[in-house]
Design a protein around this motif. Structure first.
Motif, PDB file in Angstrom:
ATOM      1  N   GLU A   1      11.019  12.317  -0.035  1.00  9.64           N
ATOM      2  CA  GLU A   1      11.085  11.820  -1.112  1.00  9.64           C
ATOM      3  C   GLU A   1      11.392  10.115  -0.661  1.00  9.64           C
ATOM      4  N   GLU A   2      11.962   9.851   0.495  1.00 12.07           N
ATOM      5  CA  GLU A   2      12.265   8.392   0.655  1.00 12.07           C
ATOM      6  C   GLU A   2      10.721   7.700   0.913  1.00 12.07           C
ATOM      7  N   LEU A   3       9.891   8.581   1.403  1.00 14.59           N
ATOM      8  CA  LEU A   3       8.509   7.914   1.788  1.00 14.59           C
ATOM      9  C   LEU A   3       7.798   7.754   0.445  1.00 14.59           C
ATOM     10  N   ASP A   4       8.218   8.577  -0.454  1.00 13.22           N
ATOM     11  CA  ASP A   4       7.417   8.361  -1.936  1.00 13.22           C
ATOM     12  C   ASP A   4       7.974   7.241  -2.476  1.00 13.22           C
ATOM     13  N   ARG A   5       9.287   6.873  -2.166  1.00 12.43           N
ATOM     14  CA  ARG A   5       9.990   5.694  -2.704  1.00 12.43           C
ATOM     15  C   ARG A   5       9.336   4.361  -2.262  1.00 12.43           C
ATOM     16  N   THR A   6       9.193   4.503  -0.854  1.00  7.36           N
ATOM     17  CA  THR A   6       8.740   3.355  -0.236  1.00  7.36           C
ATOM     18  C   THR A   6       7.356   3.043  -0.639  1.00  7.36           C
ATOM     19  N   GLU A   7       6.373   4.074  -0.820  1.00 10.90           N
ATOM     20  CA  GLU A   7       5.142   3.676  -1.477  1.00 10.90           C
ATOM     21  C   GLU A   7       5.065   3.297  -2.644  1.00 10.90           C
ATOM     22  N   LEU A   8       6.152   3.805  -3.807  1.00  9.06           N
ATOM     23  CA  LEU A   8       6.326   3.436  -4.937  1.00  9.06           C
ATOM     24  C   LEU A   8       6.718   1.793  -4.944  1.00  9.06           C
ATOM     25  N   ARG A   9       7.522   1.488  -4.068  1.00  7.35           N
ATOM     26  CA  ARG A   9       8.414  -0.171  -3.874  1.00  7.35           C
ATOM     27  C   ARG A   9       7.061  -0.946  -3.856  1.00  7.35           C
ATOM     28  N   SER A  10       6.203  -0.328  -2.673  1.00  8.49           N
ATOM     29  CA  SER A  10       5.104  -1.378  -2.181  1.00  8.49           C
ATOM     30  C   SER A  10       4.006  -1.525  -3.197  1.00  8.49           C
ATOM     31  N   ASP A  11       3.768  -0.502  -4.015  1.00  5.62           N
ATOM     32  CA  ASP A  11       2.838  -0.079  -4.861  1.00  5.62           C
ATOM     33  C   ASP A  11       3.237  -1.104  -6.034  1.00  5.62           C
ATOM     34  N   LEU A  12       4.574  -1.149  -6.518  1.00  3.03           N
ATOM     35  CA  LEU A  12       5.082  -2.130  -7.771  1.00  3.03           C
ATOM     36  C   LEU A  12       4.988  -3.257  -7.491  1.00  3.03           C
ATOM     37  N   ASP A  13       5.427  -3.619  -6.043  1.00  2.00           N
ATOM     38  CA  ASP A  13       5.269  -4.844  -5.764  1.00  2.00           C
ATOM     39  C   ASP A  13       3.752  -5.393  -5.872  1.00  2.00           C
ATOM     40  N   ARG A  14       3.083  -4.723  -5.384  1.00  2.00           N
ATOM     41  CA  ARG A  14       1.545  -5.179  -5.533  1.00  2.00           C
ATOM     42  C   ARG A  14       1.053  -5.234  -6.781  1.00  2.00           C
ATOM     43  N   ALA A  15       1.637  -4.397  -7.706  1.00  2.00           N
ATOM     44  CA  ALA A  15       1.172  -4.444  -9.302  1.00  2.00           C
ATOM     45  C   ALA A  15       1.697  -5.730  -9.903  1.00  2.00           C
ATOM     46  N   LEU A  16       3.178  -5.981  -9.409  1.00  2.00           N
ATOM     47  CA  LEU A  16       3.726  -7.164  -9.961  1.00  2.00           C
ATOM     48  C   LEU A  16       2.936  -8.465  -9.704  1.00  2.00           C
TER      49      LEU A  16
END
Lengths: 199, 150
Positions: A129-144
């Motif tokens: 779950e933490e790995l998923d969150r880290t990935e989401l964090r990076s993807d959200l940063d990139r999208a922003l």
């Protein structure tokens, strides 16, 4: 590059709203003390407002180092022009930081933004779950990072900083309708970028 | 995510729009509704239902939006919201405050205003001295002119 997230405990300092409610520590009183030569009193204003301002700069720039620099330069500018404050100090200093972020974004185009929170205890149940969150964090940063500065600013103020549209309009000097439009368009752009993976 | 309960500038007219609005209807909206020209990546964006926006703005409960086509959008934004909540807890690194204090000028801030905006104080003695100086200067100019004219 990594975010270093610091979690302060409530024992470290009185809450901001408690300090502001105290007439002796109102922004105006603190400003008067600074203007009369008490340089250290400015620390009260830094402590009071640095967290929301840092979060804004961090989410706008995606870089902790840049966010720190913008925060530092903004507070120095605020100190130098403290005698010119008319109205609310927090709104005034926010505009200095927001303009600093926009100036930085004008000059620098970043294609990849990411961070990790080494110092923050994990809030997730499993490593997966933490790995998923880290990935989401990076993807959200990139999208922003792909959003125009005005849309990113509106999204960050609304969703990350949790401000109302009225407060945003007051701080940015624009209308509620215009800000709603920006936030809506930011959401739609972000969802278009991320929904395939996260819907 | 549902944090703006004070907003009163609502998304009027969303009644019955329980399905996603098409890009075509977005384009048919009056130009005044669009604040700035559309960007590159926005051309790929689809339009979210006004119900989802209203929920995200705190104007509608989740139960209302979690129906039909918008259920998928709700799941997506709940997922994003967890990450956003994490960012909301980020605090300034502790050393930054000290760093800023060390970088401040040592002198107290002063009002830097142009000379024409500064307060101009005239004392009686200064006014008399100025008047006397003007009389002397005028006399000197007059005498000089008279001498020159001859």
């Amino acid at each position: 590059m990594g975010y270093s997230v610091v979690v302060k405990t409530t024992e470290q300092a009185p809450r901001t709203d408690q300090l502001i409610a105290d007439p002796e520590n109102s922004d105006q009183m603190v400003i008067q003390r600074v203007l009369s030569g008490n340089r250290d009193a400015f620390k009260i204003l830094i402590s009071r407002y640095s967290d929301p301002l840092y979060r804004h700069a961090l989410c706008m720039t995606g870089s902790p180092d840049v966010a720190e620099d913008i925060l530092q330069l903004s507070f120095i500018k605020a100190y130098q022009h403290l005698a010119e404050v008319r109205g609310r100090f927090d709104a005034w200093v926010f505009r200095i930081v927001a303009n600093g972020c926009k100036d930085w974004l004008k000059n620098i185009r970043r294609s990849h933004l990411s961070y990790d929170e080494d110092d923050q205890p994990s809030a997730y149940a499993t490593p997966d779950e933490e790995l998923d969150r880290t990935e989401l964090r990076s993807d959200l940063d990139r999208a922003l990072a792909t959003l125009p500065a005005s849309l990113r600013e509106a999204f960050v103020m609304k969703h990350v900083e949790g401000r109302s549209y009225e407060e945003m309009a007051d701080l940015l000097g624009t209308t509620v309708g215009a800000l709603k439009m920006r936030v809506h368009r930011a959401r739609e752009a972000l969802q278009a970028l991320l929904e395939e993976k996260y819907a | 995510m549902v944090d703006d309960l004070r907003s009163d500038d609502g998304l009027g007219g969303f009644e019955g729009h329980h399905h996603r609005v098409s890009r075509r209807s977005e384009q048919e909206r009056p130009l005044a509704d669009r604040e700035v020209p559309l960007g590159q990546q926005e051309s790929d964006a689809r339009v979210l239902s006004p119900l989802v926006h209203a929920w995200l703005d705190g104007e509608l409960p989740e139960a209302v939006v979690r129906k039909g086509d918008t259920a998928r959008d709700v799941e997506f934004w709940k997922n994003i919201n967890v990450e956003v909540e994490t960012r909301r807890r980020i605090l300034t690194p502790v050393f930054v405050e000290t760093k800023i204090m060390n970088a401040l000028p040592q002198t107290a801030p002063v009002v830097i205003s142009p000379w024409w905006r500064r307060e101009f104080v005239v004392r009686p003695t200064h006014a008399l001295a100025l008047a006397a100086a003007l009389v002397v200067a005028a006399s000197a100019v007059t005498v000089t002119l008279m001498v020159t004219m001859r």
